[in-house]
Design an enzyme around this catalytic site. Structure first.
Site, PDB file in Angstrom:
ATOM      1  N   HIS A  17       0.755  -1.136   0.234  1.00  0.00           N
ATOM      2  CA  HIS A  17      -0.085  -0.160   0.204  1.00  0.00           C
ATOM      3  C   HIS A  17       1.031   1.236   0.004  1.00  0.00           C
ATOM      4  O   HIS A  17       0.789   2.357  -0.704  1.00  0.00           O
ATOM      5  CB  HIS A  17      -0.973   0.169   1.309  1.00  0.00           C
ATOM      6  CG  HIS A  17      -1.854  -1.090   1.314  1.00  0.00           C
ATOM      7  ND1 HIS A  17      -1.984  -1.996   2.664  1.00  0.00           N
ATOM      8  CD2 HIS A  17      -2.885  -1.529   0.610  1.00  0.00           C
ATOM      9  CE1 HIS A  17      -3.133  -2.711   2.287  1.00  0.00           C
ATOM     10  NE2 HIS A  17      -3.787  -2.525   1.077  1.00  0.00           N
ATOM     11  N   LYS A  41     -17.024  -6.815   4.877  1.00  0.00           N
ATOM     12  CA  LYS A  41     -15.711  -7.447   5.293  1.00  0.00           C
ATOM     13  C   LYS A  41     -15.831  -7.365   6.842  1.00  0.00           C
ATOM     14  O   LYS A  41     -15.825  -6.101   7.414  1.00  0.00           O
ATOM     15  CB  LYS A  41     -14.555  -6.708   4.709  1.00  0.00           C
ATOM     16  CG  LYS A  41     -14.307  -7.171   3.368  1.00  0.00           C
ATOM     17  CD  LYS A  41     -12.853  -6.457   3.044  1.00  0.00           C
ATOM     18  CE  LYS A  41     -12.816  -6.880   1.448  1.00  0.00           C
ATOM     19  NZ  LYS A  41     -11.513  -5.715   1.211  1.00  0.00           N
ATOM     20  N   SER A 128      -2.906  -7.636   2.757  1.00  0.00           N
ATOM     21  CA  SER A 128      -3.139  -7.517   4.262  1.00  0.00           C
ATOM     22  C   SER A 128      -3.394  -8.830   4.805  1.00  0.00           C
ATOM     23  O   SER A 128      -2.777  -9.151   5.985  1.00  0.00           O
ATOM     24  CB  SER A 128      -4.153  -6.491   4.696  1.00  0.00           C
ATOM     25  OG  SER A 128      -4.074  -5.480   4.067  1.00  0.00           O
TER      26      SER A 128
HETATM   27  P1  ADP Z   1      -6.359  -6.189   0.050  1.00  0.00           P
HETATM   28  O1  ADP Z   1      -6.822  -6.196  -1.338  1.00  0.00           O
HETATM   29  O2  ADP Z   1      -4.918  -6.633   0.522  1.00  0.00           O
HETATM   30  O3  ADP Z   1      -7.462  -6.462   0.980  1.00  0.00           O
HETATM   31  P2  ADP Z   1      -7.118  -3.369   0.416  1.00  0.00           P
HETATM   32  O4  ADP Z   1      -8.431  -3.406   0.083  1.00  0.00           O
HETATM   33  O5  ADP Z   1      -6.541  -2.462   1.584  1.00  0.00           O
HETATM   34  O6  ADP Z   1      -6.254  -4.612   0.605  1.00  0.00           O
HETATM   35  O7  ADP Z   1      -6.473  -2.893  -0.893  1.00  0.00           O
HETATM   36  C1  ADP Z   1      -6.384  -1.217  -1.182  1.00  0.00           C
HETATM   37  C2  ADP Z   1      -6.023  -1.104  -2.612  1.00  0.00           C
HETATM   38  O8  ADP Z   1      -4.387  -1.439  -2.619  1.00  0.00           O
HETATM   39  C3  ADP Z   1      -6.534  -1.891  -3.813  1.00  0.00           C
HETATM   40  O9  ADP Z   1      -6.594  -1.202  -4.692  1.00  0.00           O
HETATM   41  C4  ADP Z   1      -5.350  -2.935  -3.806  1.00  0.00           C
HETATM   42  O10 ADP Z   1      -5.631  -3.560  -5.105  1.00  0.00           O
HETATM   43  C5  ADP Z   1      -4.149  -2.542  -3.729  1.00  0.00           C
HETATM   44  N1  ADP Z   1      -3.337  -3.041  -2.860  1.00  0.00           N
HETATM   45  C6  ADP Z   1      -3.364  -3.732  -1.948  1.00  0.00           C
HETATM   46  N2  ADP Z   1      -1.946  -4.491  -1.812  1.00  0.00           N
HETATM   47  C7  ADP Z   1      -1.149  -4.130  -2.812  1.00  0.00           C
HETATM   48  C8  ADP Z   1       0.155  -4.635  -3.345  1.00  0.00           C
HETATM   49  N3  ADP Z   1       1.033  -5.228  -2.666  1.00  0.00           N
HETATM   50  N4  ADP Z   1       0.653  -3.763  -4.295  1.00  0.00           N
HETATM   51  C9  ADP Z   1      -0.208  -3.077  -5.082  1.00  0.00           C
HETATM   52  N5  ADP Z   1      -1.610  -2.512  -4.797  1.00  0.00           N
HETATM   53  C10 ADP Z   1      -1.851  -3.317  -3.627  1.00  0.00           C
END
Ligand code: ADP
Length: 160
Positions: A17, A41, A128
């Site tokens: 992130h 979620k 995450s």
């Molecule tokens: P997750 O998809 O891991 O539950 P989130 O909902 O918090 O995480 O993700 C928020 C945004 O960050 C989404 O657009 C997701 O695709 C992106 N994201 C999460 N982890 C990564 C990563 N390692 N590299 C690039 N983008 C990421």
């Protein structure tokens, strides 16, 4: 002035992130990182904790702020008068869902654009949930999460 929103669960924030935050903050005049309270979620960290962790992590980046929202992303973007939504893309598995979301949001408000930023290859495997899985089993997650929030993240799984 190019302003964008980077929405997500951030449950908890990872180096993946943070990499998206830093790279986006360089190409936008202002970035709002928004913790979306998604009723579908079940979160591990409550919303206040997720916001607190993000605030610690974005501290050095002066054009980045943290916010939270319960509701539809497109309504939030309209309220904030921000026309760009940034999403991170890891693998094909992210694509199908994000593609659908971007098209639905386009239908709801064609004035708001979704931009995708490709993951850094260093973090393409990082999520995450993987952090939580490793931490819950007592593994070392220090290379996966920003150092400022490492202790807050693992404290959730300490058995004492
Ligand atoms: P997750 O998809 O891991 O539950 P989130 O909902 O918090 O995480 O993700 C928020 C945004 O960050 C989404 O657009 C997701 O695709 C992106 N994201 C999460 N982890 C990564 C990563 N390692 N590299 C690039 N983008 C990421």
């Amino acid at each position: 002035m190019t302003r964008a929103i980077y929405p997500g669960s951030f449950d908890p924030v990872t180096k993946g992130h943070l990499d998206i935050i830093i790279r986006t903050s360089k190409i936008m005049s202002h970035l709002t990182v928004t913790v979306m309270d998604n009723p579908r979620k079940v979160a591990t960290y409550d919303i206040e904790k997720r916001v607190e962790m993000l605030k610690l992590v974005i501290e050095p980046y002066k054009n980045v702020e943290v916010d939270y929202y319960k509701g539809l992303l497109i309504d939030y973007a309209q309220q904030k008068k921000i026309g760009i939504i940034v999403k991170g893309l890891r693998a094909i598995s992210d694509f199908e869902f994000e593609f659908q979301m971007a098209l639905v949001n386009q239908k709801l408000n064609p004035a708001i654009e979704t931009l995708f930023m490709m993951t850094n290859s260093k973090y393409s495997y990082l999520s995450s949930s993987i952090v939580k899985e490793i931490a819950a089993l007592g593994g070392n997650v220090s290379s996966l999460v920003p150092p400022e929030v490492h202790d807050m993240i693992i404290s959730k799984f300490k058995l004492d």
